[in-house]
Design an enzyme around this catalytic site. Structure first.
Site, PDB file in Angstrom:
ATOM      1  N   PHE A 137      42.862  45.922  27.157  1.00  0.00           N
ATOM      2  CA  PHE A 137      44.231  45.438  27.347  1.00  0.00           C
ATOM      3  C   PHE A 137      44.244  44.475  28.512  1.00  0.00           C
ATOM      4  O   PHE A 137      43.832  44.803  29.620  1.00  0.00           O
ATOM      5  CB  PHE A 137      45.171  46.610  27.630  1.00  0.00           C
ATOM      6  CG  PHE A 137      46.570  46.185  28.025  1.00  0.00           C
ATOM      7  CD1 PHE A 137      47.420  45.598  27.101  1.00  0.00           C
ATOM      8  CD2 PHE A 137      47.030  46.364  29.324  1.00  0.00           C
ATOM      9  CE1 PHE A 137      48.700  45.201  27.449  1.00  0.00           C
ATOM     10  CE2 PHE A 137      48.305  45.977  29.691  1.00  0.00           C
ATOM     11  CZ  PHE A 137      49.145  45.391  28.750  1.00  0.00           C
ATOM     12  N   ALA A 163      48.065  40.912  36.113  1.00  0.00           N
ATOM     13  CA  ALA A 163      48.617  42.076  36.809  1.00  0.00           C
ATOM     14  C   ALA A 163      49.125  41.784  38.205  1.00  0.00           C
ATOM     15  O   ALA A 163      49.720  42.673  38.829  1.00  0.00           O
ATOM     16  CB  ALA A 163      47.557  43.173  36.877  1.00  0.00           C
ATOM     17  N   HIS A 190      36.697  41.888  32.173  1.00  0.00           N
ATOM     18  CA  HIS A 190      37.746  42.547  32.964  1.00  0.00           C
ATOM     19  C   HIS A 190      37.624  44.059  32.879  1.00  0.00           C
ATOM     20  O   HIS A 190      37.366  44.607  31.797  1.00  0.00           O
ATOM     21  CB  HIS A 190      39.135  42.136  32.457  1.00  0.00           C
ATOM     22  CG  HIS A 190      39.445  40.696  32.648  1.00  0.00           C
ATOM     23  ND1 HIS A 190      39.957  40.187  33.818  1.00  0.00           N
ATOM     24  CD2 HIS A 190      39.322  39.636  31.795  1.00  0.00           C
ATOM     25  CE1 HIS A 190      40.126  38.884  33.692  1.00  0.00           C
ATOM     26  NE2 HIS A 190      39.754  38.526  32.480  1.00  0.00           N
ATOM     27  N   PRO A 191      37.833  44.758  33.994  1.00  0.00           N
ATOM     28  CA  PRO A 191      37.930  46.216  33.920  1.00  0.00           C
ATOM     29  C   PRO A 191      39.260  46.613  33.297  1.00  0.00           C
ATOM     30  O   PRO A 191      40.205  45.814  33.270  1.00  0.00           O
ATOM     31  CB  PRO A 191      37.863  46.649  35.391  1.00  0.00           C
ATOM     32  CG  PRO A 191      38.458  45.489  36.134  1.00  0.00           C
ATOM     33  CD  PRO A 191      38.033  44.261  35.361  1.00  0.00           C
ATOM     34  N   ILE A 239      46.324  41.725  30.949  1.00  0.00           N
ATOM     35  CA  ILE A 239      47.618  41.288  31.446  1.00  0.00           C
ATOM     36  C   ILE A 239      47.418  40.702  32.834  1.00  0.00           C
ATOM     37  O   ILE A 239      46.548  41.163  33.588  1.00  0.00           O
ATOM     38  CB  ILE A 239      48.620  42.468  31.494  1.00  0.00           C
ATOM     39  CG1 ILE A 239      50.027  41.971  31.840  1.00  0.00           C
ATOM     40  CG2 ILE A 239      48.167  43.542  32.472  1.00  0.00           C
ATOM     41  CD1 ILE A 239      51.094  43.053  31.687  1.00  0.00           C
ATOM     42  N   GLU A 261      44.024  41.518  42.296  1.00  0.00           N
ATOM     43  CA  GLU A 261      45.080  41.328  41.302  1.00  0.00           C
ATOM     44  C   GLU A 261      45.709  42.648  40.873  1.00  0.00           C
ATOM     45  O   GLU A 261      46.869  42.689  40.469  1.00  0.00           O
ATOM     46  CB  GLU A 261      44.502  40.590  40.088  1.00  0.00           C
ATOM     47  CG  GLU A 261      44.170  39.129  40.374  1.00  0.00           C
ATOM     48  CD  GLU A 261      43.083  38.561  39.460  1.00  0.00           C
ATOM     49  OE1 GLU A 261      42.660  37.413  39.701  1.00  0.00           O
ATOM     50  OE2 GLU A 261      42.652  39.266  38.530  1.00  0.00           O
TER      51      GLU A 261
END
Length: 335
Positions: free
Chosen positions: A115, A119, A61-62, A117, A84
């Site tokens: 991090f 989004a 993930h970025p 989440i 997203e």
């Protein structure tokens, strides 16, 4: 109809960046139903994939606020990730992106992974607030939270995968509950590295000594587009019929009293559906969505979700999100 016919490891790798997860899903395919596919995916992620597999998935993930994907992320994964984050990027300012980048760096330095989440539908402000909140966690606690967020993302992407490749999700799965687990379904110990986390991870609702928002809220995400669903009419009702609770199959429409109505905004969130009060009335509520107007070619002309607020829950906040695609919908108890 069986789901996942013709899918290979690369397809599942776009849903979750763990090669171990992708291999296990490809081996388990095809699936008799969407519910079964999700059940298998959860089992693989929480009980089969090891710590290194979790970290590998996280690294695909970025950072939130960035659109450039990691070098090893697939093109499909990169496209989904961009969708997203669309709400976060649309609500960002130069200063908020700078602050987000600084906190992303702090988080990476403390925990050693990006991090993570789910989004979709979340603004930059709300993501930044969650990042700051989670930054105070112990590493063992945060590791588990990140794994749960990864599973939410995986579930959304599995829905996109099945619909985009013509594997229509069975309508018998329309009530599939995405991204929800009770406390007793918490993650098992993985490779001796993860132990039981603190109470901060249990699905405890937020207690509100003095509310700043209505006690019942909602938002709608269009999982087929990977973005919030705006312009959907929302209606909130409360049961006030002669019976203590509505009877399944009965057509007592007079028993429902309207509490409020609104439409979702560009963030997919509805306006105020009920007054801001410290103690919400206990009882049975029904929240309905005019999905047919939003997507005339979809399967559902409307969607209604019925839930109960107990006497002991009157000071809690009830967030009832709707995850919508042309041929399926799901919800879960948010906070």
């Amino acid at each position: 109809m069986e789901l996942g016919l013709g899918f290979d490891e690369n397809d599942y790798l776009s849903c979750c960046g763990s090669t171990q997860f992708a291999k296990e899903m490809a081996s388990a395919s095809p699936f008799p139903s969407y519910n079964h596919a999700l059940s298998v995916a959860r089992h693989i992620w929480f009980n089969t994939v090891d710590v290194n597999g979790w970290l590998q998935a996280f690294s695909a993930h970025p950072s939130i606020g960035q659109t450039r994907p990691p070098p090893h992320a697939s093109q499909t994964s990169a496209q989904w990730s961009k969708g997203e984050q669309s709400t976060a990027l649309a609500t960002a300012t130069g200063s908020s992106l700078q602050e987000l980048a600084e906190w992303n760096a702090r988080y990476m330095q403390k925990f050693g992974f990006v991090f993570l989440i789910c989004a979709s539908g979340r603004s930059t402000e709300s993501i930044l607030a969650e990042l700051k909140k989670r930054y105070t966690n112990r590493p063992i606690v945060e590791f588990e939270i990140a794994a749960q967020e990864q599973m939410k993302i995986t579930e959304l992407r599995l829905s996109k995968l099945f619909t985009s490749k013509g594997n229509i999700i069975s309508t018998t799965d329309k009530n599939s509950t995405l991204a929800t687990k009770k406390a007793e379904e918490r993650v098992s110990i993985i490779g001796g590295h993860v132990t039981a986390a603190s109470d901060t991870l249990t699905a405890k609702p937020i207690q509100n000594p003095s509310r700043t928002r209505p006690p019942i809220t909602t938002h709608v995400l269009d999982v087929s587009r990977g973005s919030p669903a705006s312009g959907i009419e929302v209606l909130l009702e409360k049961w006030k019929g002669n019976q203590a609770r509505p009877i399944f199959g009965a057509t007592d429409s007079d028993g429902w009293a309207v509490q409020g109505s609104s439409s979702t905004d560009s963030d997919g969130r509805s306006g105020q559906l009920i007054n801001i009060v410290d103690d919400v009335d206990p009882g049975i509520y029904r929240i309905s969505f005019n999905t047919g107007k939003y997507n005339p070619n979809g399967f559902f002309p409307s969607v209604s979700i019925v839930f109960e607020i107990l006497e002991s829950q009157t000071r809690q906040h009830f967030h009832v999100p709707l995850l919508l695609s042309p041929f399926s919908f799901s919800t879960y108890r948010g906070s």
